[in-house]
Motif scaffolding. Structure first.
Motif, PDB file in Angstrom:
ATOM      1  N   UNK A 120       0.844  -1.177   0.000  1.00 19.11           N
ATOM      2  CA  UNK A 120       0.000   0.000   0.000  1.00 19.11           C
ATOM      3  C   UNK A 120       0.888   1.238   0.000  1.00 19.11           C
TER       4      UNK A 120
ATOM      5  N   UNK B 122       1.268   5.242  -0.032  1.00 22.68           N
ATOM      6  CA  UNK B 122       0.517   6.277   0.670  1.00 22.68           C
ATOM      7  C   UNK B 122      -0.617   6.842  -0.189  1.00 22.68           C
ATOM      8  N   UNK B 123      -1.794   6.912   0.427  1.00 19.89           N
ATOM      9  CA  UNK B 123      -2.992   7.499  -0.182  1.00 19.89           C
ATOM     10  C   UNK B 123      -3.606   6.626  -1.281  1.00 19.89           C
ATOM     11  N   UNK B 124      -3.164   5.387  -1.385  1.00 18.55           N
ATOM     12  CA  UNK B 124      -3.748   4.479  -2.365  1.00 18.55           C
ATOM     13  C   UNK B 124      -4.286   3.228  -1.678  1.00 18.55           C
TER      14      UNK B 124
END
Lengths: 114, 111
Positions: free
Chosen positions: B38, B40-42
């Protein structure tokens, strides 16, 4: 191939208000998941659908959270009333639904409760 | 609860191989090892999975020990874009299986 679509991408609400998130899975995917991810933690499964039936909702706080997938395609997750601790990213994911199929995630809906 | 344990964080120099360990000592015979990451922000992104043989794809290699109690994800030439949280997941091959995430390993690739 289109991915898992989610909206809205960001939402800020006051506590005790309500909010709804929408998810459109990959076409043909029978299994749909909603996860909650609090900052700094791994995603936590809230509810899992197989077509339009609920497979697992043991971690869903049913006094305030609800989810539906009426026609076995799109799904909505609702929170009413929201609490401060509901601030999180809400991730929708889908898979073909046979054992071991890859699970694909959307970008998530970021919720801030103030 | 997650059935895997991973170190909370790791660093890796850019261009070097990143080796991310995972312990799954209670894994059973019908359970696969999956890796997601993962950025960041996804949302989490699938990387690779395996049962007992080593696996390789365009993203990474997965090495599973003979007793299947641990595995290592290898990113052969880490780049700055590989900075992410990496999740090791044990997943049974049964209908309606639940995918449970632990806290993962935060990998930082350093220039």
């Amino acid at each position: 191939e289109a991915g898992v679509a989610q909206s809205p991408r960001y939402k800020i609400i006051e506590k005790r208000q309500s909010v709804a998130f929408w998810c459109n899975p990959i076409s043909g995917h029978a299994t749909l998941y909603w996860y909650q991810q609090i900052l700094g933690q791994g995603p936590k499964l809230l509810i899992q659908f197989q077509n339009n039936g609920v497979v697992d909702d043991s971690q869903l706080p049913k006094d305030r959270f609800s989810a539906e997938r009426l026609k076995g395609v799109d799904s909505t997750l609702k929170i009413q009333p929201a609490k401060l601790e509901d601030s999180a990213v809400y991730l929708c994911a889908s898979s073909l639904g046979t054992p071991g199929n890859t699970i694909y995630f959307g970008e998530g809906s970021w919720l801030t409760v103030v | 609860d997650a059935k895997t344990t991973q170190p909370p964080s790791m660093d890796c120099a850019e261009g070097r191989a990143a080796n991310l360990p995972c312990n799954h000592s209670t894994i059973s015979g019908n359970e696969y090892v999956y890796w997601y990451r993962q950025i960041h922000s996804q949302g989490p992104q699938y990387i690779i999975h395996g049962l007992k043989n080593n696996e390789t794809n365009e993203m990474a290699s997965l090495i599973i020990t003979e007793d299947r109690k641990s595995s290592t994800l290898i990113l052969p030439h880490a780049t700055l874009r590989d900075t992410a949280v990496y999740y090791c997941i044990v997943r049974p091959l049964t209908s309606y299986d639940k995918v449970i995430f632990g806290p993962g390993t935060s990998l930082s690739v350093i220039p």
